[in-house]
Design a protein around this motif. Structure first.
Motif, mmCIF file in Angstrom:
data_model
loop_
_atom_site.group_PDB
_atom_site.id
_atom_site.type_symbol
_atom_site.label_atom_id
_atom_site.label_comp_id
_atom_site.label_asym_id
_atom_site.label_seq_id
_atom_site.Cartn_x
_atom_site.Cartn_y
_atom_site.Cartn_z
ATOM 1 N N VAL A 1 30.343 -20.217 -37.394
ATOM 2 C CA VAL A 1 29.011 -19.647 -37.536
ATOM 3 C C VAL A 1 29.141 -18.137 -37.699
ATOM 4 N N ARG A 2 28.574 -17.638 -38.782
ATOM 5 C CA ARG A 2 28.646 -16.199 -39.067
ATOM 6 C C ARG A 2 27.269 -15.582 -38.799
ATOM 7 N N GLY B 1 33.240 -23.533 -28.870
ATOM 8 C CA GLY B 1 33.243 -24.914 -28.426
ATOM 9 C C GLY B 1 31.868 -25.466 -28.106
ATOM 10 N N ASP B 2 30.824 -24.604 -28.120
ATOM 11 C CA ASP B 2 29.471 -25.097 -27.891
ATOM 12 C C ASP B 2 29.022 -26.010 -29.027
ATOM 13 N N PHE B 3 28.123 -26.943 -28.720
ATOM 14 C CA PHE B 3 27.485 -27.713 -29.787
ATOM 15 C C PHE B 3 26.654 -26.765 -30.649
ATOM 16 N N VAL C 1 28.519 -31.533 -34.402
ATOM 17 C CA VAL C 1 29.625 -30.590 -34.587
ATOM 18 C C VAL C 1 29.577 -29.511 -33.515
ATOM 19 N N ARG C 2 30.746 -28.973 -33.229
ATOM 20 C CA ARG C 2 30.865 -27.860 -32.302
ATOM 21 C C ARG C 2 31.227 -26.592 -33.066
ATOM 22 N N VAL C 3 31.019 -25.457 -32.420
ATOM 23 C CA VAL C 3 31.301 -24.168 -33.043
ATOM 24 C C VAL C 3 32.755 -23.817 -32.762
ATOM 25 N N ASN C 4 33.521 -23.715 -33.836
ATOM 26 C CA ASN C 4 34.927 -23.320 -33.691
ATOM 27 C C ASN C 4 35.049 -21.822 -33.423
ATOM 28 N N GLY D 1 22.740 -29.821 -35.795
ATOM 29 C CA GLY D 1 24.178 -30.014 -35.574
ATOM 30 C C GLY D 1 24.717 -31.360 -35.982
ATOM 31 N N TYR D 2 23.862 -32.287 -36.410
ATOM 32 C CA TYR D 2 24.318 -33.600 -36.865
ATOM 33 C C TYR D 2 24.396 -33.559 -38.398
#
Length: 636
Positions: free
Chosen positions: A254-255, A211-213, A183-186, A154-155
């Protein structure tokens, strides 16, 4: 160690010409060597392993060939990236100084400052991709590995920098990581799911929240676990994966791609398959596939299983039925009759008794008649005859005759098995000849092989004799020996002349035995265990015995023995590289002791003894120290 060998070869090419062109060396050729010194980074070193490699001995006249030989030996250690030789006039002779440039290896690495991810995880990732030690020129690859790993966690904009701190014994790679913003998951975009309710249940099952990391490593673990659950529900072709689409510096979409596939059932139809289940014989669950090739292999596997039980005519075919979401695979089983052995009869055997031959054929009366056992028995009969010199023997089954028994069960067929043996002539060895032999007396070779003139001829024994001779030569350093066997037969097939044609090649002699990697263990302790000695042939058994003895010391975590050739093909250096095990050992244990004892009970006036069950904790701690004073000694 492949990269070390590569560097050695490159360095040999790069440094050979300066030495040979050195006018300083040429001026002193023929003069007596009065001193030899070794210098690394301006510091004189005194390593016995280095001095053992030098051909330019003190007190001997200096020659260019010995200088080059010394350079080759030093390179074979794998420790140095470059070597130069300087010569000086001193005390009426010549003093030599070997300048050794230490090979650039990162011995350890460390993380400086605060890291967002656990140091243990980062260290494990570096070791998995590059090992605990690696060449200095792979530092950039280590940085890229850590950058990619941070991106997976995530970085996405992590900055990884590194510098090398050098010392005389250890080079350390110091790594600084500025991870940046995680980053967070939109949005979670799920494809392959038919309805909104299934979509919601899947999000709950995988623990997905907007909104999760983002952590790709944990997400892949969750997807793998869910995929295994689907396989357990008979969705054997289920596949799950994910991709990332970056929106800005702080968010990603994320797909998830979900392919559940049809629900698959597998069953047998028709005759029963004894003592076996679908899972045993049809591995669709284990392979997570219903590929047609896999199902055809299962047809053959089931049929072969039945034939091993005596159902010689077994046939199996599968069909695939159903719609897109539900597929049924049915294996139609037709076992046929169960064949049993009524009796076994053998004809044509004159030189071997029937009882001996029957013992070789595993077809006891009343047991299922398995063709595989019959074939094995026929091969065993031919093998026995060939050992006795009947090289053209043939054993075949002539007929399977059905018999009727009063106790016969419906669906069973009892058969009498008739075998015929065609023995042929018995063959003996006419002459035994060894050609091309210089290393051994012929009489010694005759004693080495089991075949001898006038004895029975056995083809497999000839092959074994060739292997014995090959081992004899290899253990005496003849690494390129070639042994061919030529056999000529008489017209009546009663005599065979055997010739071993031997091309010996050169004999490899051990030039130097080099020991590398020992720090605490004294080199002499290692040398005491060696069966390989300078000046002796380089034999295979000696190498194996040396490896066994060194491993038996228990001092080394890793051991590598390799050869290094230079110039003359018949001379070879042997490099023994060790990695020492920790010198201090710690062992501990714990438990609970339960015992039944007689104890005085004070509650009784007369102090009677009663039996009581008692519990007591027990523990042990042992600290040991190995390699005391560099020797094979230990204390606990």
């Amino acid at each position: 160690m492949q990269w070390r060998l590569l560097v050695i070869v490159v360095c040999l090419v790069c440094t050979a010409s300066p030495v040979s062109a050195s006018s300083d060396i040429d001026r002193f050729v023929g003069q007596q060597v009065v001193e030899v010194a070794f210098v690394s980074n301006g510091i004189q070193i005194r390593d016995p392993a280095v001095y053992d490699l030098i051909e330019t001995d003190v007190g001997e006249p200096l020659t260019i060939s010995e200088v080059r030989e010394s350079l080759t030996h030093l390179f074979s250690l794998g420790r140095y990236g470059g070597i130069s030789v300087n010569a000086y006039a001193r005390d009426g002779g010549v003093a030599l100084s070997y300048d050794l440039q230490i090979f650039s290896v990162i011995d350890r690495f460390e993380f400086i400052g605060k890291t967002e991810l656990p140091d243990e995880d980062l260290r494990r990732e570096v070791i998995r991709n590059h090992g605990e030690m690696f060449p200095e020129n792979t530092a950039d690859s280590v940085i890229e590995t850590l950058r990619i790993y941070h991106a997976e966690r995530g970085y996405l904009d992590a900055i990884v920098e590194a510098n090398i701190r050098r010392s005389q014994r250890v080079n350390t790679l110091s790594i600084t990581i500025r991870a940046g913003t995680r980053v967070r998951v939109n949005r979670w975009l799920i494809t392959g799911v038919a309805s909104a309710s299934l979509n919601s249940r899947l999000r709950d099952r995988l623990g997905l929240e907007d909104g999760d990391f983002y952590d790709g490593l944990i997400l892949d673990q969750r997807l793998s676990e869910y995929e295994a659950e689907l396989h357990g529900l008979r969705y054997y072709e289920a596949r799950l994966s994910h991709t990332v689409e970056r929106r800005d510096d702080t968010a990603v979409d994320v797909r998830l791609t979900i392919y559940r596939g049809p629900r698959i059932s597998v069953k047998f139809d028709g005759d029963e398959v004894p003592n076996a289940t679908v899972e045993d014989l049809v591995p669709v669950a284990r392979e997570a596939s219903v590929d047609e090739d896999l199902l055809e292999d299962a047809d053959l596997l089931i049929a072969d299983y039945l034939r091993l039980l005596g159902y010689r005519d077994a046939e199996v075919m599968h069909t695939r039925n159903g719609v897109a979401d539900e597929i049924s695979i049915i294996f139609e089983v037709n076992r046929g009759p169960l064949y049993r052995v009524a009796d076994v009869r053998i004809q044509g055997n004159e030189n071997v008794s029937t009882d001996i031959l029957l013992a070789l054929v595993e077809l006891p009366s009343g047991e299922p008649f398995v063709i595989g056992n019959l074939d094995s028995g026929l091969a065993a009969i031919e093998g026995l005859y060939q050992q006795r010199g009947f090289t053209t023997v043939r054993a075949n089954s002539s007929s399977f005759d059905a018999v009727s028994l009063s106790t016969q069960v419906p669906g069973e067929v009892w058969q009498t098995v008739s075998l015929v043996v065609e023995e042929g002539p018995r063959m003996t060895v006419g002459s035994l000849v060894f050609e091309g032999v210089n290393a051994w007396p012929l009489e010694q070779l005759r004693e080495t092989v089991a075949t001898s003139a006038s004895e029975v001829f056995y083809g497999l024994q000839i092959i074994d004799d060739r292997d014995v001779l090959l081992q004899l030569y290899l253990n005496d350093g003849y690494e390129q020996v070639v042994i061919d066997v030529d056999t000529s037969f008489s017209d009546d097939l009663t005599t065979a002349d055997v010739t071993f044609r031997i091309t010996e090649g050169h004999q490899v002699i051990v030039d130097h035995v080099l020991i590398v990697g020992n720090e605490q263990v004294d080199a002499e302790t290692i040398r005491q265990e060696l069966t390989i000695v300078s000046g002796n042939p380089l034999g295979l058994d000696d190498i194996a015995e040396t490896r066994r003895r060194l491993n038996a010391l228990g001092m080394f975590r890793r051991l590598d023995i390799r050869e290094f050739s230079h110039g003359r093909v018949e001379r070879r250096d042997l490099i023994i590289e060790v990695e020492e095990a920790p010198a201090t050992t710690l062992a501990y244990g714990g438990g609970l002791e339960v015992s039944q004892r007689l104890r005085r009970d004070a509650s009784y006036a007369r102090g009677s003894a009663v039996e009581r069950i008692e519990f007591a904790p027990r523990g042990s701690l042992q600290i040991g120290r190995r390699n005391l004073w560099g020797k094979n000694r230990s204390i606990n």
